[in-house]
Enzyme design. Structure first.
Site, PDB file in Angstrom:
ATOM      1  N   LYS A  21      70.343  55.742 -26.927  1.00 39.60           N
ATOM      2  CA  LYS A  21      69.279  56.719 -27.158  1.00 39.60           C
ATOM      3  C   LYS A  21      69.793  57.861 -28.016  1.00 39.60           C
ATOM      4  CE  LYS A  21      66.522  55.965 -22.972  1.00 39.60           C
ATOM      5  NZ  LYS A  21      65.969  56.607 -21.750  1.00 39.60           N
ATOM      6  N   ARG A  81      72.134  47.054 -15.166  1.00 38.41           N
ATOM      7  CA  ARG A  81      72.716  48.328 -15.605  1.00 38.41           C
ATOM      8  C   ARG A  81      73.084  49.196 -14.396  1.00 38.41           C
ATOM      9  NH1 ARG A  81      73.008  52.066 -19.797  1.00 38.41           N
ATOM     10  NH2 ARG A  81      72.205  54.157 -19.390  1.00 38.41           N
ATOM     11  N   HIS A 107      67.470  46.333 -16.205  1.00 41.83           N
ATOM     12  CA  HIS A 107      67.932  47.645 -15.743  1.00 41.83           C
ATOM     13  C   HIS A 107      68.619  47.547 -14.386  1.00 41.83           C
ATOM     14  CE1 HIS A 107      67.719  51.479 -17.731  1.00 41.83           C
ATOM     15  NE2 HIS A 107      67.594  52.100 -16.586  1.00 41.83           N
ATOM     16  N   TYR A 134      73.385  57.445  -8.508  1.00 43.06           N
ATOM     17  CA  TYR A 134      74.164  56.333  -7.970  1.00 43.06           C
ATOM     18  C   TYR A 134      74.976  56.769  -6.753  1.00 43.06           C
ATOM     19  CZ  TYR A 134      72.798  54.357 -12.411  1.00 43.06           C
ATOM     20  OH  TYR A 134      72.052  53.912 -13.476  1.00 43.06           O
ATOM     21  N   HIS A 153      74.737  58.199 -20.872  1.00 38.83           N
ATOM     22  CA  HIS A 153      73.805  59.210 -20.386  1.00 38.83           C
ATOM     23  C   HIS A 153      73.988  60.506 -21.168  1.00 38.83           C
ATOM     24  CE1 HIS A 153      73.326  57.194 -16.174  1.00 38.83           C
ATOM     25  NE2 HIS A 153      72.549  56.660 -17.099  1.00 38.83           N
ATOM     26  N   ARG A 172      71.615  49.087 -21.965  1.00 36.81           N
ATOM     27  CA  ARG A 172      70.161  49.018 -21.859  1.00 36.81           C
ATOM     28  C   ARG A 172      69.682  47.751 -22.571  1.00 36.81           C
ATOM     29  NH1 ARG A 172      71.427  54.300 -23.545  1.00 36.81           N
ATOM     30  NH2 ARG A 172      70.979  55.923 -21.994  1.00 36.81           N
TER      31      ARG A 172
END
Length: 343
Positions: free
Chosen positions: A185, A262, A259, A294, A285, A160
């Protein structure tokens, strides 16, 4: 009895979110911005100063009007509207905990529903487009080595943009089993191995990296030798994407952002035959269901799936078709006469 809104907001942003919830700095900034928009709208609507607003004045109707203002007047998407509403919900949930007498009032705001949003497919670059983007960097320019290292590291790791701008020199390991440690995150660390090509570009960049502040640990610096920001990364990628369009016109139809790279990493990892759960771990994730988008967009994988399934055999004969010449003759017979006597 009325309750000033300001005292609750101060505790919400300065203590509840960072200390009790342990949220990241950027997440707290997003909450702050959402509350700021609500305060400004309420002050303008009620013709009062922000510091004089009461909790009781921020009712369901005013919140709904402010959300409509965000979407219609500020040209924000329903997804952004929902993000602002989530912050407002969290604030009034906190107020209800702090002051039980406001529980019913806060509950009416917390039950405002999220708006349905369209499900959009994510954009990514094909292999030739990715190569064109990397080739667009002029290594002889002042920032060429930095830009080359930045783009290749983004593509290598699928990081990210927030992870990239806070990356420190100490997070790199360029000898032995080369890898980089990323803080994602939820304050979760993950490590990604590096290609030899990425290691080489990083080593070349580090040789000419001269921060303005010797104590600065951030890996990537801007033109002023200060830490690079998210907006700086976006600008760098946009600049090279524009240059890449001359060699690869198909990039012009895509908005190339951090992004996007990414998403590109995720798509290329999946196409290489990697398990979808492993790709999710690679990207950091928290929920592997996030990675399923995806599979959803990869037309090449869908074609392979369809090829393996095979088409059903059709046994029925095709209906008899008149030859084209017969259709033409029939139409000719129904048309006006070709030869008429001139009177």
């Amino acid at each position: 009895m009325t309750h000033l809104l300001a005292k609750f907001i101060k505790r919400f942003l300065s203590h509840y979110l960072p200390v009790q919830k342990g949220l990241a700095f950027n997440t707290i900034l997003a909450y702050r911005d959402a509350i700021k928009l609500l305060l400004c709208y309420a002050a303008d609507t009620l013709n009062k100063s922000v510091e004089d607003l009461f909790v009781e004045e921020i009712d369901e109707s005013l919140v709904l009007d402010s959300l409509d203002h965000i979407e219609n007047k500020r040209d924000c998407t329903p997804r952004t509207r929902n993000a602002r509403l989530a912050a407002i919900r969290a604030l009034f949930g906190f107020i209800a905990r702090e002051e039980p007498s406001l529980l019913l009032h806060c509950q009416t705001i917390r039950t405002i529903p999220l708006k349905r949003t369209q499900h959009k497919t994510v954009a990514y670059l094909e292999e030739n487009e990715t190569q064109a983007l990397l080739n667009a960097v002029d290594l002889n320019s002042r920032s060429g080595l930095r830009d080359n290292a930045l783009l290749l590291l983004l593509y290598n790791t699928g990081a990210r943009v927030s992870e990239m701008v806070q990356l420190k020199v100490a997070d790199l390991r360029l000898d032995g089993t080369a890898q980089v440690k990323l803080l994602g995150k939820g304050s979760k660390y993950r490590s990604c191995p590096l290609w030899p090509e990425t290691v080489k570009t990083l080593q070349d960049y580090l040789k000419q990296r001269t921060p303005k502040d010797p104590a600065a640990q951030q890996l990537f610096l801007n033109a002023n030798n200060s830490p690079l920001t998210r907006f700086g990364v976006r600008h760098i990628i946009g600049k090279h994407a524009t240059a890449a369009k001359r060699k690869c016109p198909s990039i012009a139809a895509k908005a190339v952002t951090p992004h996007t790279i990414r998403h590109t990493t995720a798509m290329h990892l999946l196409r290489s035959g990697n398990d979808i759960n492993m790709v999710g771990y690679w990207l950091g994730h928290a929920n592997t269901n996030t990675t399923h988008i995806y599979v959803e967009i990869d037309m090449e994988m869908k074609r392979q799936m369809l090829k393996k399934a095979g088409a059903p055999a059709i046994q029925k004969p095709l209906p008899w078709q008149k030859p084209g010449v017969l259709h033409w003759l029939n139409a000719l017979a129904k048309g006006p006469q070709l030869c008429v006597v001139n009177n």
